[in-house]
Each structure stands twice: as structure tokens, then as C-alpha cells.
Motif scaffolding. Sequence first.
Motif, PDB file in Angstrom:
ATOM      1  N   GLN A 130       0.831  -1.212   0.000  1.00 47.76           N
ATOM      2  CA  GLN A 130       0.000   0.000   0.000  1.00 47.76           C
ATOM      3  C   GLN A 130       0.864   1.261   0.000  1.00 47.76           C
ATOM      4  OE1 GLN A 130      -2.582  -0.935   3.418  1.00 47.76           O
ATOM      5  NE2 GLN A 130      -4.302  -0.915   1.978  1.00 47.76           N
ATOM      6  N   ILE A 131       1.969   1.226   0.730  1.00 47.29           N
ATOM      7  CA  ILE A 131       2.873   2.377   0.741  1.00 47.29           C
ATOM      8  C   ILE A 131       3.447   2.607  -0.653  1.00 47.29           C
ATOM      9  CG2 ILE A 131       5.082   3.251   1.623  1.00 47.29           C
ATOM     10  CD1 ILE A 131       4.324   1.867   4.320  1.00 47.29           C
ATOM     11  N   LEU A 132       3.845   1.529  -1.344  1.00 47.70           N
ATOM     12  CA  LEU A 132       4.375   1.699  -2.701  1.00 47.70           C
ATOM     13  C   LEU A 132       3.298   2.214  -3.646  1.00 47.70           C
ATOM     14  CD1 LEU A 132       6.623   1.626  -4.749  1.00 47.70           C
ATOM     15  CD2 LEU A 132       6.181  -0.827  -5.071  1.00 47.70           C
ATOM     16  N   VAL A 133       2.085   1.713  -3.544  1.00 49.11           N
ATOM     17  CA  VAL A 133       1.001   2.220  -4.393  1.00 49.11           C
ATOM     18  C   VAL A 133       0.798   3.715  -4.135  1.00 49.11           C
ATOM     19  CG1 VAL A 133      -1.495   2.100  -4.835  1.00 49.11           C
ATOM     20  CG2 VAL A 133      -0.147  -0.007  -4.695  1.00 49.11           C
ATOM     21  N   ALA A 134       0.830   4.118  -2.865  1.00 49.95           N
ATOM     22  CA  ALA A 134       0.688   5.540  -2.528  1.00 49.95           C
ATOM     23  C   ALA A 134       1.855   6.355  -3.075  1.00 49.95           C
ATOM     24  CB  ALA A 134       0.579   5.712  -1.015  1.00 49.95           C
ATOM     25  N   GLY A 152      -5.091   2.480   0.750  1.00 47.63           N
ATOM     26  CA  GLY A 152      -5.609   2.636   2.111  1.00 47.63           C
ATOM     27  C   GLY A 152      -5.306   4.024   2.646  1.00 47.63           C
ATOM     28  N   GLY A 153      -5.055   4.115   3.932  1.00 45.88           N
ATOM     29  CA  GLY A 153      -4.762   5.403   4.556  1.00 45.88           C
ATOM     30  C   GLY A 153      -3.536   6.089   3.976  1.00 45.88           C
ATOM     31  N   TYR A 154      -2.635   5.325   3.396  1.00 48.44           N
ATOM     32  CA  TYR A 154      -1.433   5.916   2.807  1.00 48.44           C
ATOM     33  C   TYR A 154      -1.749   6.729   1.557  1.00 48.44           C
ATOM     34  CZ  TYR A 154       0.764   2.621   5.946  1.00 48.44           C
ATOM     35  OH  TYR A 154       1.130   1.917   7.062  1.00 48.44           O
ATOM     36  N   GLY A 155      -2.888   6.468   0.943  1.00 51.74           N
ATOM     37  CA  GLY A 155      -3.267   7.185  -0.264  1.00 51.74           C
ATOM     38  C   GLY A 155      -4.063   8.455  -0.004  1.00 51.74           C
ATOM     39  N   GLU A 156      -4.459   8.672   1.237  1.00 47.49           N
ATOM     40  CA  GLU A 156      -5.286   9.841   1.562  1.00 47.49           C
ATOM     41  C   GLU A 156      -4.536  11.136   1.281  1.00 47.49           C
ATOM     42  OE1 GLU A 156      -6.471   9.450   5.646  1.00 47.49           O
ATOM     43  OE2 GLU A 156      -7.617   7.616   5.249  1.00 47.49           O
TER      44      GLU A 156
END
Length: 188
Positions: A130-134, A152-156
Motif C-alpha cells: 500500500q505504501i508503494l502504491v501511494a 488505504g490510509g497511505y493514499g489519503e
Amino acid sequence: MPFSLPIPPEANALLDRDPLALLIGMTLDQQIPLEKAFTSPWVLGQRLGHEPTAQELAEFEPDALVEIFATPPALHRFPKAMAARVQEVCRVLVDRYDGAADGLWAGADNGQELLRRVQALPGFGRQKAQILVALLGKQYGVQPDGWREAAGGYGEVGSYRSVADIVDGDSLTRVREYKKQMKAAAKA
């Protein structure tokens, strides 16, 4: 947006232009400071005398790669394990994406597909994926439909939770404060 992590300018420039360097940095970003993780791809290139390709690292003699990772200052606090992990990631890139790191995200139809692709990499659990996607969405412009939700929250927007949000000294401080709060909450 060019990377502006608190690392040498040459290391930031490498992250900007070389998707493999970015992926190696993310692979190494565990149990060491992010500055070390994201500087190590640049240092690896210096030690090799050139910027490596995924094909080259996938085929590298394993003990020789460990030696390069372990040469002081080591590229990671666990040089043997992380040299092997980087090599495993590169082998996946060669097998599935013709050796192109950006093949990992090129053509992903949506955020969930991108997340699945990233999670299929060795060492990339859900949170790291998720961090890499963000990071790809916020700083590389890789934004398939639903990427924020997949992150997830990393993309906010306006979150300061990970390397995906670091663009200057203030954002670095905010990310560090968030991580400190999470560690304290986990101990409580």
C-alpha cells in the motif's frame, strides 16, 4: 514531482529517473532509516560502477552480491537477507515484466490490480504494498482508477504516514511524528 528525500541529491535524482532504484529502495525500507534505504540504490550503483538492471541483479552470483551489500558501510543492517530479497524481486521483474521495473505498474487497469501486482513481490506484504502504491500515485503520477483506495490510509490526501508523503523537511517531520505516535500506541 522530483523526489526530495533527505538524502544526497544524486540519490534523489536516481529515484526520479530509475524505477528499479525506487523499487530497490522500497524493498530495503524495513528495519533501517528511510534515508539509508533510499540512498542504498545509489550506493549500489557506485559500487558496481554503473546503474544495475533487474536482469543483471537477477543473474548476479549470490555470494558476490552479498559481499557488495555487506561492504562497509553495509547497504542494510541485514545485508545477506536483503541482497537475496533484492535479487528475488529482480527475478520476478525479469520473469513477469521483461526486466522492466515500471512494468510492475504499467498497464494496471485499476488500483486493486496494482496492489495485487506489488503484493506478489517477495517481501511486500499488504502495508508495504500500500505504501508503494501511494508513493507511485503521489510522487510518480501512477494513478489508475481506485489507486487511493487500494493504498488505504497511505493514499489519503494530506496524510503524513509514509515515504509517499515526504516532499520537504516539514513533511518529513510530520511523517516521523506519525510513526512515533503509532509506535507509542502499539506499546500501550
